[in-house]
Motif scaffolding. Structure first.
Motif, short mmCIF file in Angstrom:
data_model
loop_
_atom_site.label_atom_id
_atom_site.label_comp_id
_atom_site.label_asym_id
_atom_site.label_seq_id
_atom_site.Cartn_x
_atom_site.Cartn_y
_atom_site.Cartn_z
N LEU A 111 -6.03 -6.77 12.64
CA LEU A 111 -6.38 -6.08 11.40
C LEU A 111 -7.45 -4.99 11.54
O LEU A 111 -7.22 -3.83 11.19
CB LEU A 111 -6.84 -7.12 10.36
CG LEU A 111 -7.42 -6.52 9.07
CD1 LEU A 111 -6.33 -5.83 8.26
CD2 LEU A 111 -8.08 -7.62 8.24
N HIS A 134 -8.09 -8.10 -0.98
CA HIS A 134 -7.65 -8.90 0.17
C HIS A 134 -8.62 -10.06 0.34
O HIS A 134 -9.81 -9.92 0.09
CB HIS A 134 -7.68 -8.05 1.44
CG HIS A 134 -6.73 -6.90 1.44
ND1 HIS A 134 -7.09 -5.64 1.02
CD2 HIS A 134 -5.44 -6.81 1.81
CE1 HIS A 134 -6.05 -4.82 1.13
NE2 HIS A 134 -5.03 -5.51 1.62
N GLU A 194 -7.95 -12.97 5.43
CA GLU A 194 -6.73 -12.57 6.15
C GLU A 194 -6.85 -12.87 7.64
O GLU A 194 -5.90 -13.30 8.27
CB GLU A 194 -6.50 -11.07 5.90
CG GLU A 194 -5.31 -10.47 6.63
CD GLU A 194 -5.09 -9.00 6.28
OE1 GLU A 194 -5.92 -8.43 5.52
OE2 GLU A 194 -4.11 -8.42 6.77
N HIS A 234 0.85 -1.19 0.00
CA HIS A 234 0.00 0.00 0.00
C HIS A 234 0.89 1.25 0.00
O HIS A 234 1.53 1.54 1.03
CB HIS A 234 -0.88 0.02 1.25
CG HIS A 234 -1.81 -1.15 1.36
ND1 HIS A 234 -3.16 -1.04 1.10
CD2 HIS A 234 -1.61 -2.46 1.68
CE1 HIS A 234 -3.75 -2.22 1.27
NE2 HIS A 234 -2.81 -3.10 1.63
N ASP A 250 3.09 -6.14 1.87
CA ASP A 250 1.88 -5.55 2.47
C ASP A 250 2.20 -4.33 3.32
O ASP A 250 1.51 -4.09 4.32
CB ASP A 250 1.09 -6.59 3.27
CG ASP A 250 -0.30 -6.09 3.65
OD1 ASP A 250 -0.84 -5.25 2.92
OD2 ASP A 250 -0.82 -6.53 4.70
N ARG A 288 -11.35 -2.59 -2.04
CA ARG A 288 -10.42 -2.74 -0.91
C ARG A 288 -10.46 -4.13 -0.29
O ARG A 288 -9.46 -4.82 -0.20
CB ARG A 288 -10.72 -1.70 0.16
CG ARG A 288 -9.74 -1.85 1.28
CD ARG A 288 -9.85 -0.87 2.39
NE ARG A 288 -8.52 -0.78 2.95
CZ ARG A 288 -7.76 0.28 2.96
NH1 ARG A 288 -8.21 1.42 2.52
NH2 ARG A 288 -6.54 0.24 3.44
N GLN A 319 0.44 3.86 2.85
CA GLN A 319 0.73 3.42 4.22
C GLN A 319 2.23 3.46 4.53
O GLN A 319 2.64 3.18 5.65
CB GLN A 319 0.17 2.01 4.44
CG GLN A 319 -1.35 1.95 4.31
CD GLN A 319 -1.93 0.54 4.42
OE1 GLN A 319 -1.25 -0.38 4.86
NE2 GLN A 319 -3.18 0.38 4.02
N1 GUN Z 1 -7.81 -5.39 4.45
C1 GUN Z 1 -8.46 -4.28 4.05
N2 GUN Z 1 -7.65 -3.23 3.99
C2 GUN Z 1 -6.44 -3.66 4.35
C3 GUN Z 1 -5.17 -3.03 4.47
O1 GUN Z 1 -4.99 -1.83 4.24
N3 GUN Z 1 -4.14 -3.83 4.87
C4 GUN Z 1 -4.31 -5.15 5.14
N4 GUN Z 1 -3.27 -5.88 5.52
N5 GUN Z 1 -5.49 -5.76 5.04
C5 GUN Z 1 -6.53 -5.02 4.66
#
Ligand code: GUN
Ligand code: FE
Length: 429
Positions: free
Chosen positions: A85, A225, A228, A70, A317, A198, A73
């Motif tokens: 998260l 994503h 996760e 990102h 990431d 996103r 970020q």
């Molecule tokens: N899932 C949705 N947005 C993000 C993000 O900015 N980073 C990560 N690691 N997972 C996400």
């Protein structure tokens, strides 16, 4: 001189297969018009007219591919690494991404990000921006200037996020994507757009449906994503109760492989069904081991994915991962696979150096086409690694030097040269 045509001499390593390295000490790597013609022990007559750069005993390896990070970020890397998260997104990520409404801030931040990525070992990357179309164009301008090959996405989200990042519902959010695409169309040589919902929780069904139609119309690739974090997966099930698995939400709207080239970050907790669907539809997984540790997401079952024949690469990431370094990322991938083997499933033996090197080069490279090795016909991305400071005492063969470089790059390594698609990129501006 023929453009982007040259020969590099040194100790040359690349992945022949997932578990076999090709190593040619004092070999010749031939590049014609940006395309590799292969590695030779003796320089063939046909290439003797090309200029040769002799890097002595240094290591020459393919460029490294970061399949998921990102751009916005980069500014707050290393903060909030004690959160999971969803709290990390609310506490740090959304407030920071809101700042990119301010184009001066975006310019400053993205210049710093692009410069550091240029100086890193990454030659290709798949990058998230923010919801802001103009700021994302600034990110693309900066990355184009770096000479790297990238896919960059303006983020789409129209629910469950900070008020100042929430786009108008469905159609309005789609209009913002179209406007951004229109502005950047034909503008860049090395920088391409990618559709970027996103993740499912921040996208309404209307938005996903619109993005699916836009994908069909434009043929653009997709990034997002997937699976996760356990709370995230439960949330997706609540929001999309009809879905058979998290990936089914994207698949339902045509945003999950097949005609739509797709990369999904993480897949830490994918079900059998989800993994099988990714295999069948050619969805790439971006494995981001440091992020999975920092955000307490878990350990992705990469050995199992390799056994199933899924398409896989590695990602930092940033800022889930705090470092841009793809060397660190490879070492982290080995490390977490050992924990998986020891703590989760003793039939899934740890990843080897050869395997993580493959993932960071050929594995991720194939998202960009014929990229990630030095065989005849591949685009030539190369790094010249100077490990003098880590080999002063002792004696190491080329394979050992490469393995040590993964672990010691940040402390003792120096990148002496970098080539992307046959163009040399400045690494010490
Ligand atoms: N899932 C949705 N947005 C993000 C993000 O900015 N980073 C990560 N690691 N997972 C996400
Ligand atoms: Fe991410």
């Amino acid at each position: 001189m023929e453009k982007n045509s040259f020969v590099l001499r040194g100790n040359i390593c690349y992945s022949e297969t997932k578990d076999r390295l090709s190593i040619t000490d004092q070999g010749y790597l031939v590049c014609e018009h940006g395309i590799s013609r292969g590695v030779f022990r003796e320089l063939p007559e046909a290439f003797r007219h090309l200029p040769v750069t002799d890097y002595g005993e240094q290591l020459i390896i393919p460029g490294l591919v970061d399949l998921h990070l990102h751009g916005p970020q980069y500014t707050f890397r290393g903060l909030g690494m004690d959160l999971e998260l969803l709290d990390w997104l609310d506490t740090y990520t959304f407030p920071e991404e809101s700042r990119y409404e301010d184009l001066e801030y975006a310019r400053k931040a993205y210049q710093s990000f692009a410069r550091d990525l240029q100086e890193s070992a990454t030659t290709r990357a798949v990058v998230f921006g923010t919801v802001h179309g103009e700021a994302t164009e600034i990110l693309m301008d900066a990355l184009e200037g770096s000479g790297l090959q990238t896919y960059v996405g303006k983020v789409s989200m129209d629910q469950n996020c900070a008020d100042d990042l929430r786009e108008g519902n469905g159609k309005a959010a789609l209009e913002a994507v179209r406007k951004w695409l229109h502005r950047v169309e034909g503008k860049y040589e090395h920088t391409k757009p990618i559709l970027t919902p996103r993740f499912a929780p921040t996208c309404s069904e209307a938005l996903l449906e619109e993005l699916g139609h836009l994908q069909q119309e434009t043929g653009l690739p997709v990034q997002s994503h997937l699976s996760e974090n356990l709370s995230e997966i439960r949330w997706v099930k609540e929001l999309f109760p009809w879905s058979s698995c998290y990936g089914d939400v994207y698949d339902h709207f045509g945003l999950f492989g097949g005609e739509a080239k797709t990369v999904m970050a993480h897949c830490v907790h994918s079900t059998e069904e989800e993994a099988e669907r990714m295999r069948a539809k050619g969805v790439f997984i971006a494995h981001c081991p440091q992020s999975n540790m920092n955000l307490s997401s878990g350990i992705a079952p990469i050995r199992g994915y390799l056994e199933k024949g899924l398409s896989l690469g590695l990602g930092t990431d940033v800022a889930g991962g705090a470092n841009l370094s793809m060397f660190r990322c490879m070492a982290d991938a080995v490390n977490v696979s050992k924990l998986y083997w020891r703590l989760v499933d003793q039939t899934k033996h740890p990843l080897t150096m050869e395997e993580v090197f493959y993932l960071a080069t050929r594995g991720g490279g194939s998202f960009f086409g014929k990229v990630g090795c030095f065989e005849d016909g591949f685009e030539l991305d190369a790094l010249v690694l100077n490990d003098d400071a880590m080999t002063q005492v002792g004696s190491f063969c080329t394979r050992e030097r490469l393995e040590r470089y993964l672990y010691l790059a940040e402390e003792k390594g120096r990148l002496d040269a970098k080539y992307v698609a046959g163009n040399q990129i400045a690494v010490h501006p």
